[in-house]
Scaffold this motif. Structure first.
Motif, PDB file in Angstrom:
ATOM      1  N   ASP A   5      -1.057   5.392  10.749  1.00 29.78           N
ATOM      2  CA  ASP A   5      -1.578   4.402  11.789  1.00 29.78           C
ATOM      3  C   ASP A   5      -3.113   4.083  11.560  1.00 29.78           C
ATOM      4  O   ASP A   5      -3.431   3.106  11.614  1.00 29.78           O
ATOM      5  CB  ASP A   5      -1.413   5.168  13.029  1.00 29.78           C
ATOM      6  CG  ASP A   5       0.053   5.326  13.450  1.00 29.78           C
ATOM      7  OD1 ASP A   5       0.976   4.326  12.851  1.00 29.78           O
ATOM      8  OD2 ASP A   5       0.410   5.706  14.218  1.00 29.78           O
ATOM      9  N   LEU A  12      -3.883  -3.811   7.985  1.00 33.81           N
ATOM     10  CA  LEU A  12      -2.466  -4.209   7.265  1.00 33.81           C
ATOM     11  C   LEU A  12      -1.595  -4.260   8.392  1.00 33.81           C
ATOM     12  O   LEU A  12      -1.333  -3.770   9.555  1.00 33.81           O
ATOM     13  CB  LEU A  12      -2.362  -2.642   6.809  1.00 33.81           C
ATOM     14  CG  LEU A  12      -3.280  -2.274   5.605  1.00 33.81           C
ATOM     15  CD1 LEU A  12      -2.788  -1.080   4.900  1.00 33.81           C
ATOM     16  CD2 LEU A  12      -3.594  -3.330   4.697  1.00 33.81           C
ATOM     17  N   ALA A  66      -3.746   1.876   8.202  1.00 34.91           N
ATOM     18  CA  ALA A  66      -3.208   0.675   8.454  1.00 34.91           C
ATOM     19  C   ALA A  66      -4.388  -0.042   9.648  1.00 34.91           C
ATOM     20  O   ALA A  66      -4.723  -1.233   9.422  1.00 34.91           O
ATOM     21  CB  ALA A  66      -1.865   0.463   9.177  1.00 34.91           C
ATOM     22  N   GLU A  67      -4.703   0.642  10.654  1.00 38.49           N
ATOM     23  CA  GLU A  67      -5.589  -0.126  11.525  1.00 38.49           C
ATOM     24  C   GLU A  67      -6.898  -0.593  11.114  1.00 38.49           C
ATOM     25  O   GLU A  67      -7.451  -1.411  11.216  1.00 38.49           O
ATOM     26  CB  GLU A  67      -5.785   0.990  12.808  1.00 38.49           C
ATOM     27  CG  GLU A  67      -6.493   0.545  13.825  1.00 38.49           C
ATOM     28  CD  GLU A  67      -6.838   1.488  14.742  1.00 38.49           C
ATOM     29  OE1 GLU A  67      -8.105   1.444  15.329  1.00 38.49           O
ATOM     30  OE2 GLU A  67      -5.969   2.426  15.192  1.00 38.49           O
ATOM     31  N   GLN A  70       3.364  -3.874   5.111  1.00 38.96           N
ATOM     32  CA  GLN A  70       2.542  -3.347   4.107  1.00 38.96           C
ATOM     33  C   GLN A  70       2.441  -1.764   3.927  1.00 38.96           C
ATOM     34  O   GLN A  70       2.376  -1.405   2.670  1.00 38.96           O
ATOM     35  CB  GLN A  70       1.070  -3.901   4.282  1.00 38.96           C
ATOM     36  CG  GLN A  70       1.081  -5.222   4.213  1.00 38.96           C
ATOM     37  CD  GLN A  70      -0.484  -5.793   4.247  1.00 38.96           C
ATOM     38  OE1 GLN A  70      -1.063  -5.999   5.334  1.00 38.96           O
ATOM     39  NE2 GLN A  70      -0.992  -6.018   3.209  1.00 38.96           N
ATOM     40  N   VAL A  71       2.938  -0.932   4.861  1.00 38.59           N
ATOM     41  CA  VAL A  71       2.717   0.436   4.834  1.00 38.59           C
ATOM     42  C   VAL A  71       4.364   0.816   5.055  1.00 38.59           C
ATOM     43  O   VAL A  71       4.626   2.137   5.360  1.00 38.59           O
ATOM     44  CB  VAL A  71       1.771   1.071   5.776  1.00 38.59           C
ATOM     45  CG1 VAL A  71       0.466   0.804   5.158  1.00 38.59           C
ATOM     46  CG2 VAL A  71       1.982   0.678   7.075  1.00 38.59           C
ATOM     47  N   TRP A 109       0.890  -1.181  -0.039  1.00 39.87           N
ATOM     48  CA  TRP A 109       0.089  -0.083  -0.019  1.00 39.87           C
ATOM     49  C   TRP A 109       0.877   1.318  -0.020  1.00 39.87           C
ATOM     50  O   TRP A 109       1.819   1.202   0.804  1.00 39.87           O
ATOM     51  CB  TRP A 109      -0.960   0.030   1.279  1.00 39.87           C
ATOM     52  CG  TRP A 109      -1.877  -1.138   1.365  1.00 39.87           C
ATOM     53  CD1 TRP A 109      -1.675  -2.416   1.631  1.00 39.87           C
ATOM     54  CD2 TRP A 109      -3.265  -1.093   1.040  1.00 39.87           C
ATOM     55  NE1 TRP A 109      -3.023  -3.330   1.382  1.00 39.87           N
ATOM     56  CE2 TRP A 109      -3.704  -2.690   0.805  1.00 39.87           C
ATOM     57  CE3 TRP A 109      -4.035  -0.131   0.456  1.00 39.87           C
ATOM     58  CZ2 TRP A 109      -5.026  -2.898   0.666  1.00 39.87           C
ATOM     59  CZ3 TRP A 109      -5.537  -0.163   0.213  1.00 39.87           C
ATOM     60  CH2 TRP A 109      -5.887  -1.575   0.166  1.00 39.87           C
TER      61      TRP A 109
END
Length: 386
Positions: A298, A306, A301-302, A310-311, A287
């Motif tokens: 954050d 993820l 992703a949360e 991935q980030v 991503w």
């Protein structure tokens, strides 16, 4: 017909300063103790290690100081006209040097091949602008079509890439040079408002270019095939991210609630992008999240469940460069292509956010080239045999 990003080039101004240094200076300039505590907290939690700026001297008692001492012994803030004059002077060489490097490092592309120039910037205004100077200073054809996308903000690379894709689909011979250039530090303010302090802790200067055409990358080269783009609005966040032109630069509204608003809406916003390719969230390994701040990464992703890797590219760019507005997501996409542990071909979902609250998204397919695959396979075989 497919359109491809053949090459991504990035560039930053020469002056780099640590986030710790920026925090100390901001505390010196703003005397209020409560705001000093806020500055320390914002800068420590930013996820940023360093940033770049075109400003050569902030307060060193030099003739060109950005915040000089006035007759009353106080720090004077530059007017909007003075800030824009710096933009006019500094944007031209940075844009031209970046464009020159992007073309020179893109195999199979010559200056004479460029048919369109699309420039993006929201941090200054001048005309003739950087689109004009790229053409004239590099000796591109005077018939080169040029377009400028201005005052959009952090998401503006996506409309530019979408435009480039459409040009290439309309004309198989089109070669589009996209340049995103932002000099955000020209709008540092000493007002002490919470929104201003937050913006001061995040924004930096930088530029990125992408060369887009209908040709796939040459054998062994990396690139992206441009897929579906989608834009949506989150009206509930309209007042939380906005800016206007004031007398002392751009007056920004940047609420600390922005990450929460994005996090609460991102799954629904992504649905049309994934549905268009019949993909699920689990089908996307990598991503490219615009690193508007650590809290934004954050929350995304949360909300999408993820894993940290991935980030990872978004966090690395934030740490090394800060938020460079529209140019930042191209830095992230370049970082992803450079990852040595990724597959030779994979879908990448990219996104960025801006005033409105606007969400721009794109689905790209990363192509890392045969050389990358050989190196990766050798490492995997070595691990398996260990």
């Amino acid at each position: 017909m497919s359109a491809w990003i053949q090459h991504i080039e990035t560039m930053t101004p020469g002056l780099a300063y640590s986030q710790e240094y920026a925090s100390r200076k901001m505390q010196e300039w703003i005397g209020d103790e409560r705001r000093k505590r806020m500055i320390r907290m914002l800068y420590q939690k930013s996820g940023i290690a360093r940033r770049h700026s075109v400003i050569s001297s902030f307060d060193q008692n030099l003739p060109g100081d950005f915040f000089p001492i006035d007759g009353d012994g106080l720090r004077r803030e530059p007017t909007t006209a003075e800030r824009n004059s710096l933009y006019t002077r500094e944007s031209r060489p940075l844009a031209v040097d970046l464009a020159r490097a992007a073309i020179a490092k893109c195999p199979g592309i010559e200056r004479s091949d460029i048919t369109h120039v699309v420039t993006v910037s929201c941090t200054g205004f001048c005309n003739p602008g950087i689109d004009y100077h790229i053409i004239t200073d590099l000796g591109l054809s005077p018939a080169t079509e040029r377009y400028h996308l201005g005052f959009m903000g952090c998401y503006a690379a996506f409309p530019a890439l979408r435009m480039a894709k459409q040009f290439c689909q309309a004309d198989p011979q089109a070669v589009v040079l996209v340049v995103c250039l932002e000099l955000c530090t020209l709008h540092l303010q000493l007002s002490g408002s919470e929104d201003s302090l937050l913006a001061n802790s995040l924004f930096a200067d930088g530029a990125a270019a992408a060369i887009v055409s209908g040709r796939p990358p040459q054998a062994g080269r990396t690139g992206y095939r441009l897929g579906e783009f989608h834009s949506t609005l989150i009206p509930s966040g309209k007042a939380d991210m906005a800016w206007t032109i004031g007398d002392l630069g751009f007056d920004i509204s940047l609420s600390s609630y922005v990450p929460k608003i994005i996090g609460a809406n991102i799954r629904e916003a992504l649905r049309p992008v994934l549905d268009g390719r019949q993909l699920k969230l689990d089908d996307i390994r990598t991503w490219a999240v615009h690193p508007g701040g650590r809290a934004i990464i954050d929350k995304v992703a949360e909300s999408l469940d993820l894993e940290p890797e991935q980030v990872a590219a978004s966090r690395q760019v934030l740490q090394q460069y800060g938020n460079m507005s529209s140019a930042t997501v191209l830095f992230v996409l370049k970082q992803i292509l450079a990852q040595t542990d990724g597959p030779m071909r994979e879908p990448v979902c990219a996104m960025a956010f801006g005033p409105g609250l606007t969400v721009e998204m794109g689905l790209l397919e990363a192509e890392r080239g045969a050389g990358h695959g050989v190196n990766r396979r050798c490492r995997e075989e070595a691990v398996a045999g260990a």
